[in-house]
Design a protein around this motif. Structure first.
Motif, short mmCIF file in Angstrom:
data_model
loop_
_atom_site.label_atom_id
_atom_site.label_comp_id
_atom_site.label_asym_id
_atom_site.label_seq_id
_atom_site.Cartn_x
_atom_site.Cartn_y
_atom_site.Cartn_z
N VAL A 84 26.65 79.80 13.67
CA VAL A 84 27.17 80.35 12.42
C VAL A 84 28.54 79.74 12.12
CG1 VAL A 84 28.06 82.45 11.33
CG2 VAL A 84 25.86 82.48 12.49
N ILE A 85 29.40 79.64 13.13
CA ILE A 85 30.72 79.04 12.94
C ILE A 85 30.60 77.58 12.56
CG2 ILE A 85 32.86 78.40 14.14
CD1 ILE A 85 32.54 81.05 15.71
N LEU A 86 29.70 76.85 13.20
CA LEU A 86 29.48 75.43 12.89
C LEU A 86 28.97 75.25 11.46
CD1 LEU A 86 29.48 72.54 14.08
CD2 LEU A 86 27.10 72.95 14.71
N ILE A 87 28.05 76.10 11.03
CA ILE A 87 27.54 76.04 9.65
C ILE A 87 28.67 76.32 8.66
CG2 ILE A 87 26.03 77.20 7.99
CD1 ILE A 87 24.06 77.63 10.32
N PHE A 88 29.50 77.30 8.95
CA PHE A 88 30.60 77.65 8.06
C PHE A 88 31.61 76.51 7.97
CE2 PHE A 88 34.66 79.90 7.20
CZ PHE A 88 34.36 80.33 5.92
N ILE A 89 31.96 75.90 9.10
CA ILE A 89 32.91 74.79 9.10
C ILE A 89 32.33 73.60 8.33
CG2 ILE A 89 33.99 73.04 10.60
CD1 ILE A 89 34.41 75.30 12.64
N THR A 90 31.06 73.32 8.53
CA THR A 90 30.42 72.23 7.80
C THR A 90 30.40 72.50 6.30
OG1 THR A 90 29.02 71.82 9.72
CG2 THR A 90 28.35 70.81 7.66
N PHE A 91 30.11 73.74 5.93
CA PHE A 91 30.12 74.11 4.51
C PHE A 91 31.50 73.93 3.91
CE2 PHE A 91 30.56 77.31 1.15
CZ PHE A 91 29.57 76.88 0.30
N LEU A 92 32.53 74.36 4.62
CA LEU A 92 33.91 74.20 4.12
C LEU A 92 34.31 72.74 4.04
CD1 LEU A 92 35.88 77.10 5.83
CD2 LEU A 92 35.12 76.93 3.47
N ALA A 93 33.90 71.93 5.01
CA ALA A 93 34.21 70.50 4.98
C ALA A 93 33.52 69.82 3.80
CB ALA A 93 33.79 69.85 6.29
N GLY A 94 32.26 70.15 3.57
CA GLY A 94 31.54 69.60 2.43
C GLY A 94 32.16 70.03 1.12
N LYS A 95 32.56 71.27 1.03
CA LYS A 95 33.20 71.77 -0.17
C LYS A 95 34.54 71.09 -0.39
CE LYS A 95 33.64 74.96 -3.41
NZ LYS A 95 33.09 74.72 -4.68
N GLY A 96 35.27 70.83 0.69
CA GLY A 96 36.55 70.16 0.58
C GLY A 96 36.42 68.69 0.17
N ILE A 97 35.38 68.04 0.66
CA ILE A 97 35.18 66.62 0.35
C ILE A 97 34.66 66.43 -1.07
CG2 ILE A 97 33.78 64.60 0.91
CD1 ILE A 97 33.93 65.50 3.84
N PHE A 98 33.66 67.22 -1.46
CA PHE A 98 32.98 67.00 -2.74
C PHE A 98 33.45 67.93 -3.85
CE2 PHE A 98 29.93 65.58 0.51
CZ PHE A 98 29.95 64.24 0.20
N GLY A 99 34.29 68.88 -3.52
CA GLY A 99 34.83 69.76 -4.56
C GLY A 99 33.90 70.79 -4.91
#
Length: 99
Positions: A84-99
């Protein structure tokens, strides 16, 4: 050593979660990072597949977390919690990269 059916369900849910996560990362890398720079349009089929797989990933991870908490299996509770933590971090990274 034979395991109970509940632990087998947790094993397969965790395995499916890991496979889905790796597939999502691979498709996202192929589509957005390694893709052609000449294309301007967004590939709707891949993006739709990513959304569907991400939804299934969230469902399998939450189901595994819930089952492991109900049966009191600390090993899988920790594994699904890390997922769950890994999914959340990946989601935040994707959101940060692609806006």
């Amino acid at each position: 050593m034979k395991q109970s059916g509940k632990v087998q369900i947790l094993f397969w849910l965790f395995t499916l979660s890991v496979i889905l996560y790796l597939t999502i990362i691979w498709i996202a890398l192929q589509t957005f990072v390694l893709g052609d720079a000449t294309r301007i349009e967004l590939p709707e089929d891949r993006v739709a597949a990513l959304f569907i797989m991400y939804g299934v990933l969230v469902l399998t991870t939450l189901a595994g977390t819930t089952i492991s908490i109900f049966i009191g299996n600390k090993r899988y509770t920790n594994r699904f919690g890390a997922m769950v933590i890994l999914i959340f971090i990946t989601f935040l990274a994707g959101k940060g990269i692609f806006g």
